[in-house]
Design an enzyme around this catalytic site. Structure first.
Site, PDB file in Angstrom:
ATOM      1  N   TYR A 198       0.843  -1.201   0.000  1.00 54.91           N
ATOM      2  CA  TYR A 198       0.000   0.000   0.000  1.00 54.91           C
ATOM      3  C   TYR A 198       0.882   1.257   0.000  1.00 54.91           C
ATOM      4  CZ  TYR A 198      -3.333   3.542   1.667  1.00 54.91           C
ATOM      5  OH  TYR A 198      -4.095   4.684   1.806  1.00 54.91           O
ATOM      6  N   LYS A 203       1.219   4.440  -2.738  1.00 58.55           N
ATOM      7  CA  LYS A 203       0.994   5.840  -2.380  1.00 58.55           C
ATOM      8  C   LYS A 203       2.255   6.672  -2.626  1.00 58.55           C
ATOM      9  CE  LYS A 203      -3.238   5.372  -1.651  1.00 58.55           C
ATOM     10  NZ  LYS A 203      -4.233   6.147  -2.395  1.00 58.55           N
TER      11      LYS A 203
HETATM   12  P1  NAD Z   1     -12.794   4.274   1.592  1.00 55.56           P
HETATM   13  O1  NAD Z   1     -12.473   2.827   1.532  1.00 55.56           O
HETATM   14  O2  NAD Z   1     -13.861   4.734   2.528  1.00 55.56           O
HETATM   15  O3  NAD Z   1     -13.168   4.825   0.150  1.00 55.56           O
HETATM   16  C1  NAD Z   1     -12.502   4.425  -1.007  1.00 55.56           C
HETATM   17  C2  NAD Z   1     -13.449   4.629  -2.171  1.00 55.56           C
HETATM   18  O4  NAD Z   1     -12.802   4.188  -3.372  1.00 55.56           O
HETATM   19  C3  NAD Z   1     -14.728   3.799  -2.014  1.00 55.56           C
HETATM   20  O5  NAD Z   1     -15.831   4.567  -2.403  1.00 55.56           O
HETATM   21  C4  NAD Z   1     -14.502   2.655  -2.991  1.00 55.56           C
HETATM   22  O6  NAD Z   1     -15.685   2.100  -3.493  1.00 55.56           O
HETATM   23  C5  NAD Z   1     -13.705   3.365  -4.077  1.00 55.56           C
HETATM   24  N1  NAD Z   1     -12.984   2.426  -4.926  1.00 55.56           N
HETATM   25  C6  NAD Z   1     -12.174   1.401  -4.548  1.00 55.56           C
HETATM   26  N2  NAD Z   1     -11.746   0.741  -5.617  1.00 55.56           N
HETATM   27  C7  NAD Z   1     -12.283   1.349  -6.708  1.00 55.56           C
HETATM   28  C8  NAD Z   1     -12.207   1.130  -8.088  1.00 55.56           C
HETATM   29  N3  NAD Z   1     -11.491   0.121  -8.591  1.00 55.56           N
HETATM   30  N4  NAD Z   1     -12.879   1.966  -8.929  1.00 55.56           N
HETATM   31  C9  NAD Z   1     -13.611   3.003  -8.434  1.00 55.56           C
HETATM   32  N5  NAD Z   1     -13.737   3.247  -7.120  1.00 55.56           N
HETATM   33  C10 NAD Z   1     -13.087   2.428  -6.272  1.00 55.56           C
HETATM   34  O7  NAD Z   1     -11.422   4.995   1.904  1.00 55.56           O
HETATM   35  P2  NAD Z   1     -11.030   6.510   2.241  1.00 55.56           P
HETATM   36  O8  NAD Z   1     -10.414   6.480   3.574  1.00 55.56           O
HETATM   37  O9  NAD Z   1     -12.142   7.431   1.958  1.00 55.56           O
HETATM   38  O10 NAD Z   1      -9.852   6.703   1.184  1.00 55.56           O
HETATM   39  C11 NAD Z   1      -9.915   7.527   0.040  1.00 55.56           C
HETATM   40  C12 NAD Z   1      -8.510   7.696  -0.509  1.00 55.56           C
HETATM   41  O11 NAD Z   1      -7.678   8.311   0.471  1.00 55.56           O
HETATM   42  C13 NAD Z   1      -7.835   6.380  -0.858  1.00 55.56           C
HETATM   43  O12 NAD Z   1      -7.066   6.539  -2.034  1.00 55.56           O
HETATM   44  C14 NAD Z   1      -6.938   6.124   0.335  1.00 55.56           C
HETATM   45  O13 NAD Z   1      -5.846   5.310  -0.003  1.00 55.56           O
HETATM   46  C15 NAD Z   1      -6.538   7.526   0.712  1.00 55.56           C
HETATM   47  N6  NAD Z   1      -6.107   7.672   2.096  1.00 55.56           N
HETATM   48  C16 NAD Z   1      -6.928   7.353   3.152  1.00 55.56           C
HETATM   49  C17 NAD Z   1      -6.469   7.504   4.456  1.00 55.56           C
HETATM   50  C18 NAD Z   1      -7.294   7.167   5.669  1.00 55.56           C
HETATM   51  O14 NAD Z   1      -6.753   7.195   6.782  1.00 55.56           O
HETATM   52  N7  NAD Z   1      -8.585   6.888   5.544  1.00 55.56           N
HETATM   53  C19 NAD Z   1      -5.184   7.975   4.668  1.00 55.56           C
HETATM   54  C20 NAD Z   1      -4.377   8.290   3.595  1.00 55.56           C
HETATM   55  C21 NAD Z   1      -4.852   8.134   2.304  1.00 55.56           C
END
Ligand code: NAD
Length: 248
Positions: free
Chosen positions: A156, A160
């Protein structure tokens, strides 16, 4: 706050978490928002309906970002129908955690397929109409672990970190077309992705965060809304860290 009137913005994975908050923040600034979802049309529709109810403009678009043909066709159709596509928030992402020794080949491939290849494919398609318009904003969702690393998150974190190279390369490539490209690197944000962490673990984690708390999806969305705005026009190739000071 920031100006986005008349702009059309696509947010991938927009039906929940950070993506949903981005949709709402961009719509609140006046953009017409396209809420992408891969599965679960109902949740995406709920987001769009909530935006419309609040006086904004929104619609939904179903495609899986790891399916190149479907993604390209959908983005082309959105741009054609609106006559423009100004903002891409490449938010869709997955996390599959585990120690390196137990990392499965298929999980490694899937992580790169969605988080990196999917984001690049979206950017390649979305920047076409932006180039014609000589105005565009691309925002990639990276992560604090892309810069810091983390136990159990080798693959992961690699995806990123890769997005930072992607951000800086596309920023250089498209600067002459007035397209800015930036990354937002959230720290620990309360969403479904992090819901497996217990309250006790969260308390421990909060001690490592100078601001003393985990973040919200809204904290991240505010950064995305800024980078998408007219006012951020001189900011490109940057990584905006939204992590409570966890990594500085
Ligand atoms: P989440 O799992 O709640 O949301 C992720 C979204 O991406 C979901 O709506 C999911 O359906 C969609 N998704 C996944 N695979 C997909 C695909 N193949 N095609 C289209 N949509 C797809 O997660 P989040 O926490 O809201 O994360 C959003 C972004 O932020 C991600 O890229 C994640 O890596 C990044 N992020 C999150 C955090 C955290 O702490 N939550 C920290 C750093 C980065």
């Amino acid at each position: 706050m920031f100006k986005l009137e008349g702009r059309v913005a696509l947010v991938t994975g927009g039906s929940r978490g950070i993506g949903r908050a981005c949709c709402e923040a961009l719509a609140a600034q006046g953009a017409t928002v396209v809420v992408n979802y891969a599965k679960g049309e109902d949740k995406a529709r709920e987001v769009a309906d909530a935006i419309v109810k609040a006086g904004g403009k929104a619609e939904i678009a179903g495609f899986d970002v790891s399916d190149t043909k479907a993604t390209e066709a959908a983005i082309e159709e959105i741009a054609k129908r609106h006559g423009r596509l100004d903002v891409l928030v490449a938010n869709a992402g997955i996390a599959i955690d585990g120690l390196l020794l137990r990392l499965k080949e298929e999980d490694l491939a899937r992580l790169f397929d969605v988080n990196v290849r999917g984001a690049i494919v979206c950017a390649r398609a979305a920047t076409r109409p932006m180039m014609k318009a000589k105005w565009g904003r691309v925002i990639f969702l990276s992560s604090v672990v892309g810069e810091m690393g983390n136990v159990g998150q080798t693959a992961y974190a690699a995806t990123k970190a890769a997005l930072l190279g992607v951000t800086k390369s596309i920023a250089r490539e498209y600067a002459s077309r007035n397209i800015t490209v930036n990354a937002v690197a959230p720290g620990y944000i309360d969403t479904d992705m992090t819901s497996n962490i217990t309250d006790a673990m969260k308390e421990q984690l909060a001690k490592l965060i100078p601001l003393g708390r985990t973040g919200s999806a809204k904290d991240v969305a505010a950064a995305c809304a800024y980078l998408a705005s007219e006012e951020a026009g001189y900011v490109t190739g940057q990584v905006l860290r939204v992590n409570g000071g966890m990594y500085v």
